[in-house]
Each structure stands twice: as C-alpha cells, then as structure tokens.
Enzyme design. Sequence first.
Site: not given
Length: 110
Positions: A65-67
């Site tokens: 998961v990232c932004y």
Amino acid sequence: MAAIFTEISPTTAWQLVKHENAFLADIRALAHYLDDHPSGAFHLTNDSYAEFLDLVSDEQAVIVVCYHGISSRSVAQFLVEQGFETVYSVTGGFEAWQKLALPVTKGCDQ
C-alpha cells in the site's frame, strides 16, 4: 509468461490480512506512516527490506500500500521479480483505505 502482481481493493486487502494471514507493507514516507497507517502494516523501505525478508514467510501473500495506489505497483512488481508468488497492490492506496474507514494505527507498531 512473466509473473505479475494483482491489484485489489482496500476492503479485499483487509480481508486477506484478517483471514488469510497476508503480510501488509506500507511504503509511504516514515512521517506519514507514523501519523497513521493500515493496522498491522509493516513500514517497508530500502532500509527495512532485510527485516521484511526475515518476517514474511514463503506461503504468505504480500500486499503493498502507498499513498494513492501508484507507487505500490512498482514495489509489487519488484517483489514478484524477487520471487514472491502472491503479491497485491492496493487500488487507491491509503487514501482509499481511509475513505472506507478501515482500521488504522497511529505511531509505530513494529
């Protein structure tokens, strides 16, 4: 055929973490991770990669998961290229995770 990762929704990611023992890796900057992150997420960086390798088992799916769900794609593909068989990228990233009111943790839980 080259191995690839799969994109999944935040809800599916959370279900895999809760019920299938998937390993959740948050690749956002440390300051943002410390502000809040998906509950149970490991903060994955270049510096923590060796620890990540020690923690994740061969049988576990890895969820990145990232932004916003963009940067996680390249990290997910990197993990596939490193031999991880089941790798996911969270569509919409942590922003979508928060909009769905999925569990978050503040501070460091590693």
